[in-house]
Design an enzyme around this catalytic site. Sequence first.
Site, short mmCIF file in Angstrom:
data_model
loop_
_atom_site.label_atom_id
_atom_site.label_comp_id
_atom_site.label_asym_id
_atom_site.label_seq_id
_atom_site.Cartn_x
_atom_site.Cartn_y
_atom_site.Cartn_z
NE ARG A 238 -4.30 -1.37 0.37
CZ ARG A 238 -4.50 -2.49 -0.31
NH1 ARG A 238 -3.59 -2.93 -1.14
NH2 ARG A 238 -5.62 -3.18 -0.16
CD GLU A 267 -3.53 3.32 -4.61
OE1 GLU A 267 -4.59 2.68 -4.72
OE2 GLU A 267 -2.44 2.78 -4.42
CG HIS A 286 -4.09 -0.63 -6.07
ND1 HIS A 286 -4.28 -0.02 -4.86
CD2 HIS A 286 -4.10 -1.96 -5.79
CE1 HIS A 286 -4.40 -0.92 -3.90
NE2 HIS A 286 -4.29 -2.12 -4.45
C1 GLV Z 1 -5.52 -5.37 -3.46
O1 GLV Z 1 -4.71 -4.52 -3.34
C2 GLV Z 1 -6.13 -6.05 -2.35
O2 GLV Z 1 -5.82 -5.72 -1.19
O3 GLV Z 1 -6.98 -6.92 -2.59
#
Ligand code: GLV
Length: 328
Positions: A238, A267, A286
């Site tokens: 993250r 984001e 992402h």
């Molecule tokens: C994607 O980043 C998730 O956490 O599923």
Amino acid sequence: MKKKVVAYSRVRKPAQEKLTEKFDLRVYPYGTELTDENFKKDLQDAEGYIGLEKNIDDEFLRHAPNLKIVSNVSVGYDNFDMEAITKHGVMATNTPDILNDTVADAIFGLLIATARRIPELDRYVKNGEWTESLPDEKFGIDVHHKTLGIIGAGRIGQVIGKRAHFGFDMDILYHNRSRKPEMEEKLNATYCEQLDDLLEASDYVCLMTPSTPETRHLMSSDQFKKMKKTAIFINGSRGATVDEAALAEALQTGEILAAGLDVFEEEPTSPDNPLLKLDNVVTTPHIGSSTDETEDNMSLLAADNVTAALEGKRPPNLLNEEVWEGKS
Ligand code: GLV
């Protein structure tokens, strides 16, 4: 009367269809805020919520006093204020495991793309710059037989390690809260109790740790300075786990060679993010789990969690056991 379920953002069609069979499903697109009158009204009597990317905190929960479950369509749940959710007596669920291989593919792809400078060289070809033998300064670096340091050896970290070990003959180092004997045995991985030991020895540092208050800015100036100047940093966790300003500086000053980033502190990231101006940064928006198949499966699993909870059963991916124990 059917129970009401609110869906927000990327809840895929097959899951919507399944939920509609049993529930009164109200679907809202990404970006809908609590100021939206219809959203607010539906949340008032909704018993289930399914979605991703929205922060579920005390304020949200006060708008949804009848909720029994908040079901995240994602394995990471840093958007959940678990204390507030549990305090409100609401079950929280996520979607672990079914995305492991898909995320590992994406993160390993990002690693190779960064090492071999694939996006930059794609632009080079398409811009018509390939008019002579490729100049040496465009060469990348090898991936195979190098050392990969994995920070956060959870389920996804381990399948990244599997690709690295079996596919690319890489040496694996890992840093994790607990040791993983199985990973050491199967992948010949070496445990680094100290993060610095991993940073100093790795050619590739792949960050896969969950985002928690403890891991906030886990990678900052001091950590980038510990890395080899020839090393590549990959973030598949993250954005909050990395101090982006420190990363940009490390990339500009040559503290590290390059970075591949699938996640950002904010984001969607702003086009003004200085990291986006750097040639030695490869980005993706992402996309770890974003394939058609896996997104469908995650939405379906998240829908199963909602269904179980609203039918009085323990949802398969319950995160706050204490709420269930208080209920049953
Ligand atoms: C994607 O980043 C998730 O956490 O599923």
